[in-house]
Design an enzyme around this catalytic site. Sequence first.
Site, PDB file in Angstrom:
ATOM      1  N   SER A   1      71.537  63.846  44.017  1.00  0.00           N
ATOM      2  CA  SER A   1      71.222  63.603  45.422  1.00  0.00           C
ATOM      3  C   SER A   1      69.718  63.834  45.646  1.00  0.00           C
ATOM      4  O   SER A   1      68.900  63.188  44.991  1.00  0.00           O
ATOM      5  CB  SER A   1      72.098  64.488  46.314  1.00  0.00           C
ATOM      6  OG  SER A   1      72.038  64.084  47.654  1.00  0.00           O
ATOM      7  N   TRP A   2      69.331  64.759  46.542  1.00  0.00           N
ATOM      8  CA  TRP A   2      67.903  65.078  46.655  1.00  0.00           C
ATOM      9  C   TRP A   2      67.335  65.533  45.315  1.00  0.00           C
ATOM     10  O   TRP A   2      66.171  65.300  45.010  1.00  0.00           O
ATOM     11  CB  TRP A   2      67.680  66.150  47.729  1.00  0.00           C
ATOM     12  CG  TRP A   2      66.354  66.839  47.551  1.00  0.00           C
ATOM     13  CD1 TRP A   2      66.126  68.076  47.025  1.00  0.00           C
ATOM     14  CD2 TRP A   2      65.053  66.294  47.857  1.00  0.00           C
ATOM     15  NE1 TRP A   2      64.770  68.344  46.995  1.00  0.00           N
ATOM     16  CE2 TRP A   2      64.095  67.270  47.493  1.00  0.00           C
ATOM     17  CE3 TRP A   2      64.623  65.083  48.399  1.00  0.00           C
ATOM     18  CZ2 TRP A   2      62.737  67.065  47.665  1.00  0.00           C
ATOM     19  CZ3 TRP A   2      63.257  64.881  48.571  1.00  0.00           C
ATOM     20  CH2 TRP A   2      62.328  65.867  48.202  1.00  0.00           C
TER      21      TRP A   2
ATOM     22  N   HIS B   1      80.238  61.049  46.699  1.00  0.00           N
ATOM     23  CA  HIS B   1      78.903  61.581  46.428  1.00  0.00           C
ATOM     24  C   HIS B   1      78.895  62.906  45.673  1.00  0.00           C
ATOM     25  O   HIS B   1      77.969  63.177  44.913  1.00  0.00           O
ATOM     26  CB  HIS B   1      78.176  61.766  47.765  1.00  0.00           C
ATOM     27  CG  HIS B   1      76.758  62.233  47.638  1.00  0.00           C
ATOM     28  ND1 HIS B   1      75.753  61.459  47.097  1.00  0.00           N
ATOM     29  CD2 HIS B   1      76.173  63.416  47.982  1.00  0.00           C
ATOM     30  CE1 HIS B   1      74.610  62.123  47.109  1.00  0.00           C
ATOM     31  NE2 HIS B   1      74.837  63.322  47.639  1.00  0.00           N
TER      32      HIS B   1
END
Length: 323
Positions: free
Chosen positions: A110-111, A293
């Site tokens: 993700s980030w 996710h």
Amino acid sequence: MQTLYPEIKPYARHELAVEAPHVLYVDESGSPEGLPVVFIHGGPGAGCDAASRRYFDPTLYRIITFDQRGCGRSTPHASLENNSTWHLVADLERIRAHLGIDKWVLFGGSWGSTLSLAYAQSHPERVLALILRGIFLCRPQEIHWFYQEGASRLFPDYWQDYLAPIPADERGDLVSAFHKRLTGADQIAQMHAAKAWSTWEGRTATLRPNPQVVDHFSEPQRALSIARIECHYFIHNAFLEPDQLLRDMHKIAHLPGVIVHGRYDVVCPLDNAWALHQVWPNCELQVIRDAGHAAAELGITDALVRAANQIARKLLDLPPEEV
């Protein structure tokens, strides 16, 4: 299916002072003589936990985990001062040098995938390979999709709870409206906004509802750091130039890598991973058909553990693991 390795404790812990007022928490586990890998957590603002070091074979890897500025065990908590993408890139270099590591593997989701790419493009000579999950390129359209309009159409019930702290006349720019509250002096309004922001992320992170993931995101201290730091970054377009990470992929296109991305990722849709794969022919793209996710989803976990083993054995010139 591969699952996480058993829990292990760090063999070393460090408190590393960077620009004031920040002090970073860093730990090491696995084999001190192993292949160095750094776990780069998401958010920004989420921090690491005991599971972060369990994607790696501890007999093969020297595992470094750390909490980025303002989150986890780093101090001060939820601080936005001197907190940007490029501060975090510099922190990674500081950690690498402090630990006496020449080159390392980057593992980010993700980030964490965003920061991994930014670091690698800044210091390609220090990177052996990248293992990335849930690609987030931090472009304005991605932030708009998840925090303004797009994902809202798939989860209108959860979206109403996300909107709750924001008056109707401020909903035309939700990131700005949340930023106003998350950085304001009213601590009750700040926490109300933080819980709404972070719970929205937790609720939408998995293909199937997962109360443990939601609880993880909505825990008050974590929710505050996630919401404040994410909103701070996103209102500044993550301190990146337009399409910077795709534009600069030529700097690291030679590096080996694995991308793991859920087919039904609503937080960071699959077109992010697809766009990155088009400019990174030396990477392997694995689309997990029954996942969203979160790294905690079984198919994602399986693919990440296998990718870490695959990369270690390739770099250490070991025979492939028997299946």
